[in-house]
Design an enzyme around this catalytic site. Sequence first.
Site, short mmCIF file in Angstrom:
data_model
loop_
_atom_site.label_atom_id
_atom_site.label_comp_id
_atom_site.label_asym_id
_atom_site.label_seq_id
_atom_site.Cartn_x
_atom_site.Cartn_y
_atom_site.Cartn_z
N GLY A 220 -11.06 -25.86 16.47
CA GLY A 220 -10.24 -26.87 17.09
C GLY A 220 -8.84 -26.34 17.29
O GLY A 220 -8.53 -25.18 16.99
N ILE A 221 -7.96 -27.19 17.79
CA ILE A 221 -6.57 -26.79 18.00
C ILE A 221 -5.74 -27.20 16.80
O ILE A 221 -6.05 -28.17 16.11
CB ILE A 221 -6.00 -27.44 19.29
CG1 ILE A 221 -4.59 -26.92 19.59
CG2 ILE A 221 -5.98 -28.96 19.17
CD1 ILE A 221 -4.51 -25.46 19.92
N GLY A 222 -4.69 -26.44 16.51
CA GLY A 222 -3.80 -26.81 15.42
C GLY A 222 -3.58 -25.66 14.46
O GLY A 222 -4.20 -24.59 14.57
N GLY A 223 -2.68 -25.88 13.51
CA GLY A 223 -2.29 -24.84 12.58
C GLY A 223 -3.43 -24.31 11.74
O GLY A 223 -3.57 -23.10 11.55
N GLU A 245 -15.80 -25.93 22.36
CA GLU A 245 -15.30 -26.85 23.39
C GLU A 245 -14.04 -26.28 24.01
O GLU A 245 -13.93 -26.12 25.22
CB GLU A 245 -14.98 -28.19 22.73
CG GLU A 245 -14.20 -29.16 23.58
CD GLU A 245 -13.82 -30.42 22.82
OE1 GLU A 245 -14.74 -31.07 22.31
OE2 GLU A 245 -12.62 -30.74 22.72
N VAL A 320 -6.79 -36.40 10.49
CA VAL A 320 -5.53 -37.08 10.16
C VAL A 320 -5.60 -37.63 8.75
O VAL A 320 -4.68 -37.46 7.95
CB VAL A 320 -5.25 -38.21 11.17
CG1 VAL A 320 -3.99 -38.99 10.77
CG2 VAL A 320 -5.11 -37.65 12.58
N GLY A 343 -14.93 -33.50 21.15
CA GLY A 343 -16.30 -33.15 20.76
C GLY A 343 -16.48 -32.99 19.27
O GLY A 343 -17.49 -32.42 18.83
#
Length: 446
Positions: A220-223, A245, A320, A343
């Site tokens: 996924g995206i992020g740190g 994805e 989160v 996704g």
Amino acid sequence: MDFQAEYQRKLTTAEEAVKVVKSGDWVDYGWCACHPVALDKALAQRADELTDVKLRGGIALWPLAISQVDNAPAHFTWNSWHMGGLERKMINQGMAFYAPIRYSELPRYYRENVVPNDVAMFQVAPMDEHGYFSFGPSASHMMAMCENTKVIIVEVNQNVPRCLGGKEDCIHISQVDMIVEGDNPPMGILGGGGAATEVDEAVAKLIVEEIPNGACLQLGIGGMPNAVGSLIAKSDLKDLGVHTEMYVDAFVDIANAGKITGRCKNIDKGRQTYAFAAGTQKLYDYLNDNPECMSAPVDYTNDVRTISALDNFMSINNAVEVDLFGQVSSESSGLKHISGAGGQLDFVLGAYLSKGGKSFICCSSTFKTKDGELKSRLVPTLAPGSIVTDTRANIHFLVTEYGKVNLKGLSTWEKAEAIISVAHPDFRDQLIKDAEAMKIWRRSNK
């Protein structure tokens, strides 16, 4: 067909092209890094003439001109398939709304006419010698959208990379109604959430030790996912594959480190498969005309059946907050909208179905409020209004900087105990009291 002659016949200005848009129309802006620029500006200039124009797109990488006109909500409404930071600002502006979806189903929404569409306008790579415009790093659902749109306008940008695929990665000039040549702006840049923190690196270390040689990766995206990618690039892992994805910068680093061959993939052997990509210029340069990278529609990349066909599939995504039942919220914090479902659930399910596969939901154990108050991301129950992205039956591994736990098949008290074991120590005693009050506690984990 003389493609060049057809090109000249359909070539027009952005100002002329957007005259086709009428009040009340649905207008599709395509996806992410390929949202229009010149056409967006031209449409914004017509704001005073238009009301109730409903636009679609997702993950805006730059401020849209239509959002900056006076009294924008009276003229334009942005309907997003997936939200980013700029779109959160548009929500607060009163002109943007999220469309809750399973991203893998998006092409079907268009093809079965669930989604009305009057005009589509989006950026593409320059036409090739065979008359095709590449969708660039945004194949996603683009062909399905084009098949059910009355008027298609492409905005040619020399900087859009030509992204190769297997199907539905480009559109032919015969399917296009108008062509606009913009000012060739640089591609939109999506950062990875800043440099990895110590917490990110601690979580990444716990995940990477679970990854075998020959595994197939989704990040996924992020740190945290980026930290995992950086650690993989420095590791001794080999013969990795990619099926994801979203293609992010971390994959470029892993590939340049010689870790990706794709030779162990059961399908698309030797190819790095993705639905869309966004990142820095390094990423766009890597994808351009690269036969190793396979741009594909999202109903293929995110299909649980496709994912599960790949052995040793490793899915790595953020959250989160997670509650003591094992419910995962990755879209909102209470009523505050943060992201979309994307996704995540498809990959959580598909990875678990994969032979040797694992899915990891990762998060820092705590966060600080604007006032500096330390709060736990592991909570008794999700905050009122928080969206459940992954149900309690579907979570596999949960990872924080304090450890990783496999939550599959556990009873409520076992699950609560496991989740509390990876919470920040300062919050564990209270979480135990909360679990007791909720009747999901049996004995102390101390």
